[in-house]
Design an enzyme around this catalytic site. Structure first.
Site, PDB file in Angstrom:
ATOM      1  N   SER A 297       0.799  -1.214   0.000  1.00  0.00           N
ATOM      2  CA  SER A 297       0.000   0.000   0.000  1.00  0.00           C
ATOM      3  C   SER A 297       0.841   1.278   0.000  1.00  0.00           C
ATOM      4  CB  SER A 297      -0.963  -0.048   1.184  1.00  0.00           C
ATOM      5  OG  SER A 297      -1.923   0.968   1.106  1.00  0.00           O
ATOM      6  N   ASP A 308       9.744   5.538 -10.552  1.00  0.00           N
ATOM      7  CA  ASP A 308       9.306   6.115 -11.825  1.00  0.00           C
ATOM      8  C   ASP A 308      10.023   7.419 -12.137  1.00  0.00           C
ATOM      9  OD1 ASP A 308       7.647   3.998 -12.193  1.00  0.00           O
ATOM     10  OD2 ASP A 308       5.768   5.115 -12.037  1.00  0.00           O
ATOM     11  N   LYS A 322      -0.822  -4.288  -3.238  1.00  0.00           N
ATOM     12  CA  LYS A 322      -2.118  -3.744  -2.831  1.00  0.00           C
ATOM     13  C   LYS A 322      -2.273  -2.333  -3.390  1.00  0.00           C
ATOM     14  CE  LYS A 322      -5.117  -2.386   0.846  1.00  0.00           C
ATOM     15  NZ  LYS A 322      -5.237  -1.056   0.202  1.00  0.00           N
TER      16      LYS A 322
END
Length: 445
Positions: A297, A308, A322
């Protein structure tokens, strides 16, 4: 207790938001559902009239609510009474118990992660273990709150847990002495070569500020010459979405951190850098993020954002996977729905759901003597019954790890122990940073 406070720690395995319950939203019912409601009411009447023993209305209604939510996904739930008290305890940050984050899975109590330094952690309990008995009494098929209440108790008292560990042939007993659990979400240390290590154990209130303070202390201890930083998110089951954004923003000076997309109005949200903290606090310093199968999470939000934006190198094992957001919807003064209302996406548009975050460099935890056996039974979001399916329809074989033996990872746990290496993943990250120059792989901007 205020519902606004619950947002900070409603469940350690979720990124949590808070949305109001509106009369219109609660009252709108599809007309086609009429026959289904008739079945529900007829079932209620038959039980009340014909069950072998009298049944309280509260029991039947709660069972119906629990059944509706259980049919959706593993993370939606109705919370009241002891559940709310448990959340309040998490917010307070200390309690007497074992120091475990647990979840009910198919009738069994499963350990998501032991808190670092807790009595459970010191006794060797691990993420993925199943608790089958408490003091010799079977708890399989019981209530999670009852199990949690029994594991808590006065500091200094002991309880015997029967553990089933995937990969072991037989269950085994562990006696754990309860202690005062003071949740310490952020810890830090300075390693040889002026390499800082900041461990984030859960995303509770003020984690972003705590990490900033830890970084300031590391710089002071290193006389301003920090040569690298390890951000350790292993076995961190998540917490507050806002704190995940704040932590990511510490290392980013521009761009998207995470996007949240839901069906209801107001559930599609964009979170960008430079909204919580200005600039990159560790500008010019190479960063490695450590994750494993217990990183879920909010941890995946941070790892995905830094990966990224090419701000950090991600090492370790593939994360839990998740990628959904749970919102707390108040139901009166003392109850709420913890309902899945959105999915979240990394800056590149990648959904973490099921697939998780794949490390740039897969580094097995070779110092774990049970690694070979445990790797066959690693549990992730995609293994949970009723989990949300990734919109890309990922195939199982697309998530399988490379089976070719890596010559870098050949040593056994016994060999590493003989060399004084108790945490191989951290050791490998530190050694990588010690060999790193500003133009090397760990600083790829």
């Amino acid at each position: 207790m205020k519902f606004a406070d619950l947002m900070r720690s409603a469940a350690l395995v979720t990124a949590v938001a808070l949305i109001p319950a509106t009369t219109a939203g609660m009252a709108q019912v599809d007309g086609r559902a009429g026959p289904e409601f008739a079945k529900l009411f007829a079932t209620y009447q038959r039980i009340k009239s014909n069950y072998v023993e009298p049944v309280d209305d509260d029991k039947l209604i709660r069972g119906a609510i629990d059944g509706m939510l259980a049919s959706l996904d593993p993370h939606s739930a109705y919370v009241d009474g002891s559940d709310l008290q448990r959340l309040e305890t998490m917010i307070d940050g200390n309690y007497s118990g074992l120091g475990l984050s647990v979840v009910m899975e198919d009738g069994a109590v499963k350990i998501i992660s032991p808190f670092r330094g807790s009595p459970a952690d010191k006794m060797g309990l691990k993420a993925g273990d199943y608790i089958t008995h408490l003091d010799g009494e079977l708890i399989y098929g019981g209530d999670l709150d009852d199990a949690v209440a029994r594991m808590r108790g006065k500091a200094g008292t002991a309880i015997t847990l029967t553990i089933f560990r995937p990969g072991r042939d037989e269950p085994f007993d562990v006696s754990v002495t309860r202690g005062v659990i003071e949740l310490e979400p952020v810890t830090y240390k300075l390693e040889r070569g002026n390499i800082g290590v900041i461990s984030v154990n859960e995303f509770s209130a003020d984690v972003g500020s705590d990490v900033y303070s830890a970084w300031s202390s590391i710089k002071k201890e290193a006389a301003g010459r920090v040569n690298g930083l390890v951000l350790d998110l292993r076995s961190n089951p998540g917490g507050s979405l806002d704190e995940a954004v704040a932590l990511s923003d510490l290392f980013l000076d521009k761009g998207r951190i995470v996007s949240q997309r839901g069906r209801a109005r107001g559930e599609t949200l964009l979170y960008d850098a430079e909204t919580v903290f200005r600039g990159d606090m560790a500008s010019g310093v190479p960063v490695i993020v450590l994750i494993d199968a217990g990183s879920a999470s909010a941890s995946e939000i941070v790892a995905g954002a830094l990966q990224d934006h090419r701000r950090a190198l991600v090492m370790g094992d593939r994360s839990f996977g998740k990628g959904s957001v749970q919102s707390l919807i108040p139901l009166g003064r003392d109850a709420a729905l913890k309902l899945t209302t959105a999915r979240y996406y990394t800056p590149s548009g990648h959904s973490v759901q099921e697939g998780g975050i794949k490390p740039d460099i897969m580094v097995p935890q070779l110092s774990d003597p049970d690694l070979a056996k445990r790797s066959k039974y690693v549990m992730r979001e995609s293994d949970l019954r009723g989990h949300l399916v990734n919109e890309l329809g990922l195939k199982d074989d697309a998530l399988e790890s490379d089976k070719i033996t890596d010559p870098r990872f050949q040593k056994t746990a016994e060999e590493l122990k003989g060399e004084g290496i108790e945490d191989f993943q951290l050791h490998y990250a530190l050694e990588t940073l010690r060999r790193t120059t500003p133009s090397a792989v760990a600083l790829r901007r």
